[in-house]
Design an enzyme around this catalytic site. Structure first.
Site, PDB file in Angstrom:
ATOM      1  N   GLU A   1      38.063  34.957  44.663  1.00 12.16           N
ATOM      2  CA  GLU A   1      39.172  34.592  43.783  1.00 12.16           C
ATOM      3  C   GLU A   1      39.979  33.423  44.335  1.00 12.16           C
ATOM      4  O   GLU A   1      41.027  33.072  43.788  1.00 12.16           O
ATOM      5  CB  GLU A   1      40.079  35.808  43.559  1.00 12.16           C
ATOM      6  CG  GLU A   1      39.393  36.944  42.806  1.00 12.16           C
ATOM      7  CD  GLU A   1      40.325  38.111  42.528  1.00 12.16           C
ATOM      8  OE1 GLU A   1      41.533  38.011  42.840  1.00 12.16           O
ATOM      9  OE2 GLU A   1      39.848  39.123  41.989  1.00 12.16           O
TER      10      GLU A   1
ATOM     11  N   GLU B   1      45.420  46.372  45.351  1.00 13.77           N
ATOM     12  CA  GLU B   1      45.961  45.090  45.786  1.00 13.77           C
ATOM     13  C   GLU B   1      46.487  45.155  47.220  1.00 13.77           C
ATOM     14  O   GLU B   1      46.412  44.164  47.956  1.00 13.77           O
ATOM     15  CB  GLU B   1      47.069  44.642  44.837  1.00 13.77           C
ATOM     16  CG  GLU B   1      46.582  44.273  43.447  1.00 13.77           C
ATOM     17  CD  GLU B   1      45.717  43.018  43.436  1.00 13.77           C
ATOM     18  OE1 GLU B   1      45.779  42.219  44.400  1.00 13.77           O
ATOM     19  OE2 GLU B   1      44.970  42.833  42.454  1.00 13.77           O
TER      20      GLU B   1
ATOM     21  N   GLU C   1      41.659  33.301  47.060  1.00 14.64           N
ATOM     22  CA  GLU C   1      42.908  33.741  47.686  1.00 14.64           C
ATOM     23  C   GLU C   1      42.938  33.372  49.164  1.00 14.64           C
ATOM     24  O   GLU C   1      41.958  33.548  49.891  1.00 14.64           O
ATOM     25  CB  GLU C   1      43.089  35.254  47.523  1.00 14.64           C
ATOM     26  CG  GLU C   1      43.310  35.691  46.093  1.00 14.64           C
ATOM     27  CD  GLU C   1      43.482  37.191  45.958  1.00 14.64           C
ATOM     28  OE1 GLU C   1      44.186  37.612  45.028  1.00 14.64           O
ATOM     29  OE2 GLU C   1      42.912  37.940  46.779  1.00 14.64           O
TER      30      GLU C   1
ATOM     31  N   ARG D   1      49.745  37.596  28.762  1.00  5.45           N
ATOM     32  CA  ARG D   1      49.031  37.857  30.003  1.00  5.45           C
ATOM     33  C   ARG D   1      49.064  39.349  30.311  1.00  5.45           C
ATOM     34  O   ARG D   1      49.934  40.075  29.802  1.00  5.45           O
ATOM     35  CB  ARG D   1      49.619  37.071  31.170  1.00  5.45           C
ATOM     36  CG  ARG D   1      51.089  37.275  31.432  1.00  5.45           C
ATOM     37  CD  ARG D   1      51.505  36.585  32.714  1.00  5.45           C
ATOM     38  NE  ARG D   1      51.012  37.281  33.898  1.00  5.45           N
ATOM     39  CZ  ARG D   1      50.971  36.740  35.114  1.00  5.45           C
ATOM     40  NH1 ARG D   1      51.361  35.494  35.307  1.00  5.45           N
ATOM     41  NH2 ARG D   1      50.519  37.427  36.153  1.00  5.45           N
TER      42      ARG D   1
ATOM     43  N   GLU E   1      54.603  39.668  29.407  1.00 10.62           N
ATOM     44  CA  GLU E   1      54.265  40.390  30.631  1.00 10.62           C
ATOM     45  C   GLU E   1      55.349  41.386  31.027  1.00 10.62           C
ATOM     46  O   GLU E   1      56.542  41.083  30.955  1.00 10.62           O
ATOM     47  CB  GLU E   1      54.060  39.406  31.781  1.00 10.62           C
ATOM     48  CG  GLU E   1      53.747  40.081  33.109  1.00 10.62           C
ATOM     49  CD  GLU E   1      53.842  39.136  34.289  1.00 10.62           C
ATOM     50  OE1 GLU E   1      53.301  39.464  35.352  1.00 10.62           O
ATOM     51  OE2 GLU E   1      54.481  38.066  34.147  1.00 10.62           O
TER      52      GLU E   1
ATOM     53  N   SER F   1      60.214  37.373  32.061  1.00 10.64           N
ATOM     54  CA  SER F   1      60.581  36.185  31.287  1.00 10.64           C
ATOM     55  C   SER F   1      60.355  36.441  29.799  1.00 10.64           C
ATOM     56  O   SER F   1      59.480  35.840  29.168  1.00 10.64           O
ATOM     57  CB  SER F   1      59.757  34.976  31.750  1.00 10.64           C
ATOM     58  OG  SER F   1      60.210  33.790  31.134  1.00 10.64           O
ATOM     59  N   PRO F   2      61.142  37.353  29.190  1.00 12.80           N
ATOM     60  CA  PRO F   2      60.868  37.778  27.814  1.00 12.80           C
ATOM     61  C   PRO F   2      61.141  36.719  26.759  1.00 12.80           C
ATOM     62  O   PRO F   2      60.758  36.900  25.603  1.00 12.80           O
ATOM     63  CB  PRO F   2      61.799  38.982  27.631  1.00 12.80           C
ATOM     64  CG  PRO F   2      62.923  38.742  28.594  1.00 12.80           C
ATOM     65  CD  PRO F   2      62.288  38.071  29.774  1.00 12.80           C
ATOM     66  N   GLY F   3      61.761  35.612  27.135  1.00 14.48           N
ATOM     67  CA  GLY F   3      61.966  34.547  26.158  1.00 14.48           C
ATOM     68  C   GLY F   3      60.676  33.869  25.736  1.00 14.48           C
ATOM     69  O   GLY F   3      60.638  33.227  24.687  1.00 14.48           O
TER      70      GLY F   3
END
Length: 205
Positions: free
Chosen positions: A155, A105, A157, A49, A132, A126-128
């Site tokens: 979007e 943003e 939102e 992502r 990202e 969350s590198p496992g």
């Protein structure tokens, strides 16, 4: 700290598992071992992502933070309330720099103008299983008049904006009501560095 580098990982095969708003790749790889030699071939799914920018808007004159609230699909099955209090955040568009994402943003999600940006850190949430990276900032803002409903309808939102005293936000974090990584990291950083921001803020705009 290891002396290994990316050259010590061999990607044997990579295939597309899913393509949508995000993508999932299936990798077969092996890597060097601490004890020497190479390990066995491993099959791993990688969630691919764009990188993200997260911003803690802080008003040093009011000693207050601006938080946003919106539903999060990842919390549906593990939280009694999937509407999460969190930071202004968004993904990179093509060609954007991190500070451009932060300013865009802040306007879209909270109606805020960022007066200054201070980098906090850059990290893998969350590198496992995901590639990202998050670019985390603290931004000086004037929180007077902040609040209400924001977000881009195109979007889907639906974002509620609220102003919290720094003390109340830290209390909510300690009680587990603020339970996402970027918000926790940013508030902990603010507790360490907030006094310097207040001392150097100058006159309120």
């Amino acid at each position: 700290m290891t002396d290994f580098s990316r050259d010590d990982v061999e990607i044997i095969h990579r295939e597309a598992g899913f393509r949508g708003f995000y993508q999932l790749d299936v990798l077969t790889l092996r890597h060097r071992l601490f004890a020497g030699g190479w390990g066995p071939a491993l099959r791993r799914e990688l969630f691919v992502r764009p990188d993200a920018v997260c911003v803690l808007p802080y008003d040093p004159w009011q000693d207050a933070v601006v938080l946003i609230e919106q539903v999060r699909v990842g919390a549906l099955e593990k939280s009694t309330n999937p509407w999460m209090l969190e930071l202004v955040a968004g993904l990179f568009d093509d060609g954007e720099e991190a500070e451009q994402v932060a300013h865009r943003e802040a306007q879209e999600e909270a109606g805020l103008t960022l007066l200054s940006l201070t980098p906090i850190t850059r990290y893998f949430p969350s590198p496992g299983g995901s590639n990202e990276q998050v670019y985390l900032y603290c931004a000086t803002v004037d929180s007077r008049g902040a609040g209400g409903l924001h977000g881009l309808a195109v979007e889907g939102e639906d974002i509620r904006v609220s102003v919290w005293s720094r003390v109340d936000a830290l209390t909510a974090m300690a009680e587990g009501r603020l339970d996402n990584a970027a918000t926790i990291i940013a508030l902990q950083w603010l507790e360490l560095h907030g006094q310097a921001l207040r001392d150097n803020a100058g006159p309120q705009p």
